[in-house]
Design a protein around this motif. Sequence first.
Motif, short mmCIF file in Angstrom:
data_model
loop_
_atom_site.label_atom_id
_atom_site.label_comp_id
_atom_site.label_asym_id
_atom_site.label_seq_id
_atom_site.Cartn_x
_atom_site.Cartn_y
_atom_site.Cartn_z
N ASN A 185 43.62 27.90 29.24
CA ASN A 185 43.04 28.90 29.64
C ASN A 185 41.27 28.66 29.31
OD1 ASN A 185 42.19 31.32 31.37
ND2 ASN A 185 43.08 32.60 29.67
N PRO A 186 40.66 27.61 29.94
CA PRO A 186 39.13 27.44 29.38
C PRO A 186 38.34 28.76 29.70
CG PRO A 186 39.64 26.30 31.37
CD PRO A 186 41.08 26.95 31.12
N PRO A 187 37.32 29.11 28.68
CA PRO A 187 36.58 30.32 29.23
C PRO A 187 35.75 30.08 30.32
CG PRO A 187 35.84 28.79 27.32
CD PRO A 187 37.18 28.54 27.37
N GLY A 188 35.70 31.26 31.07
CA GLY A 188 34.65 31.11 32.21
C GLY A 188 35.62 30.59 33.37
N ALA A 233 42.45 29.80 35.47
CA ALA A 233 43.39 28.73 35.45
C ALA A 233 44.39 28.73 36.66
CB ALA A 233 44.33 28.33 34.32
N SER A 234 44.77 29.85 37.12
CA SER A 234 45.88 29.93 38.01
C SER A 234 45.28 29.92 39.30
CB SER A 234 46.59 31.48 38.08
OG SER A 234 47.06 31.66 37.02
N MET A 274 47.29 38.07 43.58
CA MET A 274 46.55 37.45 44.27
C MET A 274 45.08 38.26 44.32
SD MET A 274 48.47 35.92 47.77
CE MET A 274 49.14 37.61 48.01
N GLN A 275 45.17 39.36 44.52
CA GLN A 275 43.71 40.06 44.40
C GLN A 275 42.91 39.79 43.21
OE1 GLN A 275 42.55 43.16 42.72
NE2 GLN A 275 40.78 43.57 44.31
N LEU A 276 43.86 39.77 42.14
CA LEU A 276 43.15 39.21 40.80
C LEU A 276 42.64 37.89 40.96
CD1 LEU A 276 42.41 39.80 37.86
CD2 LEU A 276 44.82 39.03 36.92
N GLY A 277 43.10 37.05 41.81
CA GLY A 277 42.80 35.62 41.89
C GLY A 277 41.46 35.73 42.57
N VAL A 278 41.47 36.53 43.69
CA VAL A 278 40.15 36.79 44.49
C VAL A 278 38.89 37.13 43.61
CG1 VAL A 278 39.00 38.03 46.31
CG2 VAL A 278 41.50 37.20 46.62
N LYS A 279 39.19 38.31 42.61
CA LYS A 279 37.89 38.62 41.90
C LYS A 279 37.71 37.67 40.81
CE LYS A 279 38.25 42.75 39.93
NZ LYS A 279 38.36 43.85 39.23
N LYS A 280 38.68 36.61 40.43
CA LYS A 280 38.24 35.55 39.72
C LYS A 280 37.63 34.42 40.10
CE LYS A 280 39.97 37.53 35.85
NZ LYS A 280 39.27 37.73 34.63
N VAL A 281 37.86 34.11 41.13
CA VAL A 281 37.07 33.00 41.78
C VAL A 281 35.82 33.40 42.57
CG1 VAL A 281 39.57 31.90 42.30
CG2 VAL A 281 38.34 33.26 44.22
N ALA A 293 47.34 30.79 45.82
CA ALA A 293 47.35 31.55 44.69
C ALA A 293 46.56 33.07 45.04
CB ALA A 293 46.81 30.79 43.36
N PHE A 294 45.58 32.75 45.81
CA PHE A 294 44.78 33.89 46.07
C PHE A 294 44.33 34.39 47.69
CE2 PHE A 294 42.03 30.51 45.11
CZ PHE A 294 41.11 30.51 46.19
N SER A 295 45.28 33.69 48.37
CA SER A 295 44.97 33.95 50.02
C SER A 295 46.60 33.80 50.56
CB SER A 295 43.92 33.12 50.52
OG SER A 295 44.18 31.74 50.32
N VAL A 296 46.60 34.33 52.00
CA VAL A 296 47.78 33.79 52.72
C VAL A 296 47.35 33.33 53.99
CG1 VAL A 296 49.28 35.16 54.15
CG2 VAL A 296 48.42 36.34 51.69
#
Length: 642
Positions: free
Chosen positions: A287-290, A293-294, A601-608, A573-576
């Motif tokens: 889990n590198p900073p910034g 990973a998922s 998935m919604q968390l993944g959207v925020k992260k990317v 991981a973040f879309s359908v």
Amino acid sequence: METSALFQRLCLVEIRRLLMVIGVAIIVIILFQCFALPYGKGWSVSSADEGSVVMVISNPILSNSSKSSIRVFHIMTNGSDSSDLGEEAGDEDEIENTDADYELSSSKIEQNDVLLKLGEMLGKSTDNTSSQEKSIETGSKQLKQVGETEILEATTSSTFGGIQSNDGTVPSVLFGISKKNGENRDRDSITSDSFFPTKVISLDHMETQTKNDELLQTISVTLNNNSTRDSISTLKRWEHSTSISQMNSLLLHSLVYSHSMPRRLSVRDRELLSAKLEIENAPCVDNPPGLYASAFRNISMFKRSYELMERMLKVYVYKEGEKPIFHQSKMRGIYASEGWFMKLIEGNKKFVVRDPRKAHLFYLPFSPHMLRMALFDHNSHNQKELAEFLKNYVDLVAKKYSFWNRTGGTDHFLVGCHDWASQMTRHHMRNCIRVLCNSNVAKGFKIGKDTTLPVTYIRSAENPLKELGGKSPSERPILAFFAGNMHGYLRPILLEYWENKEPDMKILGPMSRDIAGKRRYREYMKRSKYCICARGYEVHTPRVVESIFYECVPVIISDNYVPPLFEVLNWEAFSVFIQEKDIPNLRNILLSIPQEKYVAMQLGVKKVQQHFLWHKKPVKYDLFHMILHSVWHSRVFQMESK
């Protein structure tokens, strides 16, 4: 003797009269065909599949009335029951990409072919009835081939099951029915008793339509509202569409099998080979900073690749070319991505070098959007002319420098968001790394070599991050949202099924473009769990990035579309992803996703989200750097160890 001679003369006279009558009848039929067929009247014969003929008869007298008569003959030859209505995927370019040269004279014939093929394709989806029941199937009432022939006759109104033709007659959407023992014959048919055994079957005995039947009808209606070329494209895409899992396999294959290399490796080539080995043997990080990973295919390899890009990569920007086509960026609108990248790379001092001998990559600084606008001002409406313009530019670069010829252009790249960029560059620039918004894998986009440019609709060049963000998962009461113009063939189908059908499905047409309408559009996205990203005229849509912008899980409905940054991001991981033919099941598919998975998935959207943002001054991991990394990644993995 006299009696015999007289009898022979009478026979000759009768034969002459008979031949004359036959000749007149043939001439009358030919004249009738000449006057009737151009307007869709009369009878016509077309090939439906190998070893069969489909004949459509519509009464010219009744063509403008509310009723028409159809007879469809399915003629079996050699006992064959195979069907071959498909077309090669490689021919799709020629059909879809000739906007300026497309002839409308064959549109009626092509519409019939479209409907016939769609009926067969959708008909394959159900196989749970007995052999007798299978004779009348889904789609366009696909009829099984078993033995000889029958005739299907129907008298119906000008709208047939939701399918309506331009001239009021029913299109040829019915296939022939076959049984081993045909007993009855249609006395009203144009065939004689010596023709094939026939039987009349009423449409009232047809099975109840399935969802695929309804989808066929909706597609058929769009034939009148959209170009026949688009409808043909729809059928071929549905039959030969590439799923997201297949795209993943293509990417893996491209990474395993490297591309051709120059015979003599330069210093820069050896540097890239060294970088490839380091990336493939990257140390494991969790889990590198910034980084999230998922959302990545392999976070360890991406992190190492990005670090090497920052440390090593050098780009040479050709100085040749005059504005506005070259070196002029458009910073607002739907094609703004190509302009933002051009402006930021040309002003970059970290990656850009003045000496081309130090460069790993060479940027061709032209804007496909500006090229189209500039040449259209000079009455050029043909993509071939635009491609020829680019060929002359490449010839100039190749003549002046040795780098293009050394690699055949494989270490050169271009960035284009206009729809035509794919077509304009697919010949003379086919070896280049093409960064394209129109990333259609069925139309020449090469996964592993080319990379997808995100369509980012920039409304303010001064503040591209305005209105960023959205509601939390618990504050999103709307299940799915879509609004937009009816571009292409797919969006009318989406609205046909879901507009005003369910209270939690906000599927709308165009919204007002005033300030209030735009604010309402943003609020819908910010308050929806899933945002529908339905393709327009081409496979891409700005809604993919807009969804990420407003932290709404994208639902991508666009067959053969390769999503942005596909080389490194794990989009599932973040879309359908939903295939176009599954629009009738859209709501059920979304409701079947567990709440826990949606939240992830919604968390993944925020992260990317950080990877899809433009900054006036680029920052680490932003869209400028991610596009540049995609080009770097593509070039590195083209290298093959000697």
